[in-house]
Design a protein around this motif. Structure first.
Motif, PDB file in Angstrom:
ATOM      1  N   GLY A  44      40.293 -26.975   4.019  1.00 49.51           N
ATOM      2  CA  GLY A  44      40.873 -27.311   2.815  1.00 49.51           C
ATOM      3  C   GLY A  44      39.999 -26.812   1.752  1.00 49.51           C
ATOM      4  O   GLY A  44      39.472 -25.971   1.508  1.00 49.51           O
ATOM      5  N   ASP A  45      39.962 -27.741   0.564  1.00 48.47           N
ATOM      6  CA  ASP A  45      38.959 -27.425  -0.630  1.00 48.47           C
ATOM      7  C   ASP A  45      37.620 -27.448  -0.080  1.00 48.47           C
ATOM      8  O   ASP A  45      36.776 -26.642  -0.884  1.00 48.47           O
ATOM      9  N   LEU A  46      37.227 -28.103   1.031  1.00 53.98           N
ATOM     10  CA  LEU A  46      35.905 -27.780   1.530  1.00 53.98           C
ATOM     11  C   LEU A  46      35.950 -27.101   2.542  1.00 53.98           C
ATOM     12  O   LEU A  46      37.024 -27.397   3.553  1.00 53.98           O
ATOM     13  N   GLU A  47      35.404 -26.111   2.728  1.00 53.53           N
ATOM     14  CA  GLU A  47      35.697 -25.127   4.070  1.00 53.53           C
ATOM     15  C   GLU A  47      34.036 -24.907   4.397  1.00 53.53           C
ATOM     16  O   GLU A  47      33.237 -24.338   3.750  1.00 53.53           O
ATOM     17  N   GLY A  48      33.696 -25.608   5.726  1.00 53.49           N
ATOM     18  CA  GLY A  48      32.331 -25.237   6.313  1.00 53.49           C
ATOM     19  C   GLY A  48      32.087 -26.102   7.405  1.00 53.49           C
ATOM     20  O   GLY A  48      33.210 -26.731   7.881  1.00 53.49           O
ATOM     21  N   THR A  49      30.916 -26.704   7.477  1.00 56.56           N
ATOM     22  CA  THR A  49      30.334 -27.399   8.543  1.00 56.56           C
ATOM     23  C   THR A  49      29.537 -28.615   8.159  1.00 56.56           C
ATOM     24  O   THR A  49      29.077 -28.605   6.807  1.00 56.56           O
ATOM     25  N   GLY A  50      29.835 -29.495   8.745  1.00 57.27           N
ATOM     26  CA  GLY A  50      28.961 -30.918   8.462  1.00 57.27           C
ATOM     27  C   GLY A  50      28.104 -30.948   9.846  1.00 57.27           C
ATOM     28  O   GLY A  50      28.555 -31.185  10.859  1.00 57.27           O
TER      29      GLY A  50
END
Length: 138
Positions: A44-50
């Motif tokens: 979504g608006d955040l694309e990446g890993t945590g």
């Protein structure tokens, strides 16, 4: 939030994998707390890993509490960087209470260096979604 920048909103979903970890020292063993690793993939608006670590107490279904630190790396609204989130929640009678997720001050890097904000998470039918209210200085 910083009053010099306007509040923005990001939404989407994430996949999460939580794995129990074993205590690695006598003090951790003696505490009897659950230690878990977190691996997330945001969409979504955040694309990446945590990636992060969680400590928990209680059964996690009817009562308990947890704290966690999580580092996000990727993009927010097309801006690249990383930042750290701090989580805190209580579980009372099977329902989350006092659940807070905040950006750790001054943890942003690269194009997210001036980031501040707070996030909410919802879980429905086994699917996780987030809503992130944030500000970035120009």
């Amino acid at each position: 939030m910083n009053s010099r920048s306007s509040l923005q909103h990001a939404e989407g979903r994430f996949d999460v994998e939580v794995k129990p970890q074993t205590p690695d020292n006598p003090a951790a063993e003696g505490a009897g707390l659950a230690r878990l690793s977190l691996q997330k993939r945001f969409h979504g608006d955040l694309e990446g890993t945590g990636q992060g670590e969680m400590l928990g107490a209680g059964d996690g279904k009817t009562s308990g509490g947890y704290v966690a630190l999580e580092k996000f790396s990727g993009t927010l609204g097309g801006r690249k960087g990383s930042f750290v989130l701090i989580h805190r929640a209580l579980m009372v009678g099977g329902a989350p209470r006092d659940w807070t997720i905040e950006v750790v001050p001054e943890s942003g890097t690269d194009e997210l260096k001036s980031l501040s904000g707070s996030m909410t998470i919802a879980v429905a039918d086994g699917k996780h979604t987030y809503a992130f209210a944030y500000s970035l200085l120009p």
